[in-house]
Design a protein around this motif. Structure first.
Motif, PDB file in Angstrom:
ATOM      1  N   PRO A 189       0.809  -1.217   0.000  1.00  0.00           N
ATOM      2  CA  PRO A 189       0.000   0.000   0.000  1.00  0.00           C
ATOM      3  C   PRO A 189       0.844   1.271   0.000  1.00  0.00           C
ATOM      4  O   PRO A 189       2.021   1.262   0.378  1.00  0.00           O
ATOM      5  CB  PRO A 189      -0.808  -0.113   1.290  1.00  0.00           C
ATOM      6  CG  PRO A 189      -0.019  -1.010   2.165  1.00  0.00           C
ATOM      7  CD  PRO A 189       0.771  -1.926   1.284  1.00  0.00           C
ATOM      8  N   THR A 232      -3.422   3.688   1.712  1.00  0.00           N
ATOM      9  CA  THR A 232      -3.524   3.394   3.137  1.00  0.00           C
ATOM     10  C   THR A 232      -3.452   4.693   3.925  1.00  0.00           C
ATOM     11  O   THR A 232      -2.849   5.674   3.475  1.00  0.00           O
ATOM     12  CB  THR A 232      -2.400   2.437   3.595  1.00  0.00           C
ATOM     13  OG1 THR A 232      -2.548   2.217   4.996  1.00  0.00           O
ATOM     14  CG2 THR A 232      -1.022   3.024   3.330  1.00  0.00           C
ATOM     15  N   ALA A 260      -9.591  -1.919   3.111  1.00  0.00           N
ATOM     16  CA  ALA A 260      -8.829  -0.664   3.069  1.00  0.00           C
ATOM     17  C   ALA A 260      -9.252   0.166   1.864  1.00  0.00           C
ATOM     18  O   ALA A 260      -9.193   1.389   1.883  1.00  0.00           O
ATOM     19  CB  ALA A 260      -7.332  -0.952   3.008  1.00  0.00           C
TER      20      ALA A 260
END
Lengths: 158, 545
Positions: free
Chosen positions: A75, A121, B163
């Motif tokens: 991420p 993220t 996420a």
């Protein structure tokens, strides 16, 4: 019971009217479609990432580099210039400029799209941080180093 | 290689859709609906199955790539649809269980003609959109922020990552939007072996083509081939449908296709009892697709089903509840995921529905109404003429005995518009005195009304030719009178009528005027028994092809 003559005349008239309307509109629609498609197809790309006016060719090249350089599926945390919190924001808190919070939303989404398959993220301890048109902190956090830089774009690795 | 692989992926979706319809109806879709609507419905069903399956697998933590789960499951469904059924499953319903044949429908030849024209138009539209759009990269904000981003996460990460789908939620991104369309794009990415905007564009083109086939076939069965063709041209000529929206990787046209076809199928089911029960399975598939494609789909499916429920004869209402339930099943995993991850609806939530907020935003009511009229798809210029023409067209349809269909269309449109209107008012972010709220609402109306109001706009537009077509067909003779034997006068030869499905403009024996009787030229043949529809047996159900 078949329709009477008057009814038939009105019905046929309405059908013809509707057909005329459709046939009047269609050529314009098709012509606009052709123009819109030609404009879309002419959009320049860098490593298959389209060049958005707001990002520019240099910014897009840097995004392509980030996408290439960050190992698969790791991420990326994105930091942008701080703006006011959008009224469309549903989060009630966050670090301004980070992870799309109090930052230009559409740019954030574009970065998210351009960096696929790397998910975004919000983790402050993320291994990779992209500073998009904003200078990284000086000094960098312990263990962090600049991995790549181009103009106002910086990729920092921990 | 990539093109062939993508084509194989598309074929698998089509065959899986065939399997879904075959398993639910016990009949071959290309026979039950005719080849044109059957092909379109197979594609709709396959896409809905893929979306539901991808969502379920993703929510359960599995891989959202074609392998190891999605492809094999779709393959199994496709195979199940291709194997011969035992006769007792494949047989049509027994005679007594079938609805009474309608006497006023289009003839088989008309149905065939309408289906052929719709098929040609569908192929032309699909190829046109595919050719024009395949080279366009993802570029507009809803594409990259919502639909394609999620598709790429499903295909590249290979899982439903919270996420991506939850943590960075903002109101703009509509995280609660379901996954059917991203699942379709991701599926083709998987078959292409890389992210492929071109394949996604072709998928959208195929959905538009499916819309044309199903809508064309249903409208043919409702009103005949000419009104069906005019209706299709009107829908395709709605501003921005072809010129803008067909080139975008967004859910507005797919949800429009599912919802419009659902409304038309339900209208057919309401209006023509002889249409065949297989259309109910089609309605369930279309409802599932509408609900699983975009939040507005829930409104469009809900309104069409609700109005049908209100208008359907009592004994048939239970079926509608089953359709609604079937439509919701595919959506449940996503609903559970959204609930667990607090992905609340941007439209209907505790804030937007609170009394204090509603009091604050109520002054927007007039502005929203005005703006919706201004931005209404095809509502200006010639479009206004069409709206005016709707009044005499509706009068003709009512006069021809199709009042229920008119009520259906008007009620569905009214319900859709009312809810869309209410959601625009409720989602204003502040009172009119708030400049930011004013700017956002104005922008919201400008960039969304022309897209989300397509279903009611299209229904209104096609109502004119459909109602006019029904008026042209005339009023069906009452069944009792038609079935009543008419004694032949002495020395007169009874005219058995043009025979099943061969009368002028589709008039069946029941709609042939009883008088005056025509004398046969030349020597009179021996008298024949009077052929009433009842004696001749039920008319072949042309509408179900």
């Amino acid at each position: 019971m078949p329709a009477g003559r008057g009814t038939r005349v009105v019905a046929v008239g309405l059908l013809v009217l509707a057909a005329v309307l459709a046939l009047v509109r269609l050529p314009g629609e098709l012509s606009t479609q052709s123009d819109t498609a030609a404009t879309g197809r002419a959009m320049p790309t860098v490593a298959s990432i389209p060049v958005q006016d707001s990002i520019g060719a240099a910014g897009t090249e840097f995004l392509a580099l980030v996408r290439r350089s960050v190992p698969a599926h790791q991420p990326v945390r994105v930091v942008q210039p701080i703006t006011s919190v959008s009224r469309l924001e549903s989060r009630i808190s966050g670090q301004p400029g980070v992870c799309g919070y109090a930052a230009t939303g559409l740019t954030y989404y574009w970065l998210a799209y351009a960096l696929v398959p790397h998910p975004m993220t919000c983790d402050p301890d993320a291994r990779w941080t992209l500073y998009a048109r904003v200078a990284p902190p000086a000094p960098l956090p312990p263990g962090a180093s600049v991995y790549a830089r181009s103009g106002t774009w910086t990729l920092v690795r921990r | 290689m990539s093109t062939a692989a993508v084509a194989a992926g598309g074929l698998l979706v089509l065959l899986a859709g065939h399997g879904v319809l075959r398993l639910t109806t016990g009949r071959r879709p290309l026979v039950a609906y005719g080849p044109t609507a059957g092909t379109g419905l197979c594609w709709f069903a396959g896409v809905a199955l893929l979306g539901a399956l991808t969502t379920l697998v993703g929510v359960l933590g599995g891989s959202t790539r074609p392998l190891p789960v999605l492809g094999p499951v779709l393959g199994l469904v496709a195979l199940a649809g291709l194997v011969p059924f035992p006769a007792r499953f494949g047989r049509p319903a027994p005679e007594h269980a079938r609805p009474a044949p309608e006497t006023d429908g289009p003839t088989r030849r008309q149905v065939r003609l309408g289906d052929t024209v719709a098929a040609i138009l569908a192929v032309a539209v699909t190829v046109l959109i595919a050719v024009q759009s395949a080279g366009i990269p993802t570029r507009s904000n809803d594409e990259y922020a919502i639909w394609v981003l999620r598709a790429r996460m499903l295909s590249q990460l290979g899982r439903l990552d919270s996420a991506v789908f939850a943590d960075t939620a903002t109101g703009y991104q509509h995280q609660e939007y379901p996954l059917f369309l991203p699942a379709l794009f991701a599926w083709f990415d998987g078959w292409a072996g890389r992210p492929s905007d071109a394949a996604a564009h072709v998928a959208i083109a195929a959905l538009v083509g499916a819309t044309v086939t199903v809508a064309g076939a249903v409208l043919t069965r409702l009103a005949g081939p000419a009104p069906a063709l005019v209706s299709l041209l009107l829908v395709l000529s709605l501003p921005t449908v072809l010129s803008v929206q067909s080139l975008q990787l967004m859910a507005d046209l797919p949800v429009f296709g599912y919802a419009l076809c659902l409304a038309l199928v339900l209208a057919l089911w309401l209006s023509r009892p002889d249409a065949g029960e297989a259309w109910l399975a089609a309605a369930a598939v279309l409802a599932a697709g509408a609900i699983g494609t975009k939040a507005e789909g829930q409104l469009f499916a809900g309104s069409a089903l609700l109005v049908t429920l209100a208008l359907a004869p009592g004994r048939r209402r239970g079926v509608l509840v089953v359709i609604a339930a079937a439509g919701l099943v595919g959506f449940l995993p996503w609903h559970a995921y959204a609930y667990v991850h607090h992905l609340r609806s941007w439209v209907a939530n505790g804030t937007t529905l609170s009394a204090a907020h509603l009091r604050e935003v109520l002054p927007w009511a007039e502005t929203v109404a005005r703006s919706m009229v201004q931005q209404w798809p095809g509502g200006a210029g010639w479009g206004l003429v069409l709206l005016v023409a709707l009044v005499p067209a509706a009068a003709l349809a009512i006069r021809a005995g199709h009042g229920r269909l008119v009520v259906f269309v008007v009620a569905v449109v009214a319900l859709d518009v009312a809810v869309l209107y209410a959601q625009y008012v409720a989602t204003a972010l502040g009172p009119p005195s708030d400049p930011v709220a004013a700017r956002l609402l104005t922008g919201q109306l400008r960039v969304t009304v022309y897209r989300v109001a397509l279903v009611p706009a299209a229904l209104l537009a096609l109502a004119v030719p459909v109602f006019a077509g029904l008026g042209l067909r005339g009023r069906p003779a009452p069944a009792e009178a038609a079935a009543e034997p008419v004694p032949a006068a002495p020395g007169e030869v009874s005219d058995p009528g043009p025979g099943p499905a061969t009368g002028a403009r589709g008039r069946s024996p029941a709609s042939v005027p009883r008088t005056p009787r025509r004398r046969s030229p030349g020597p009179a043949p021996p008298p024949r028994p009077r052929a009433s529809p009842a004696a001749a047996g039920p008319r072949p159900p042309a509408a179900s092809c």
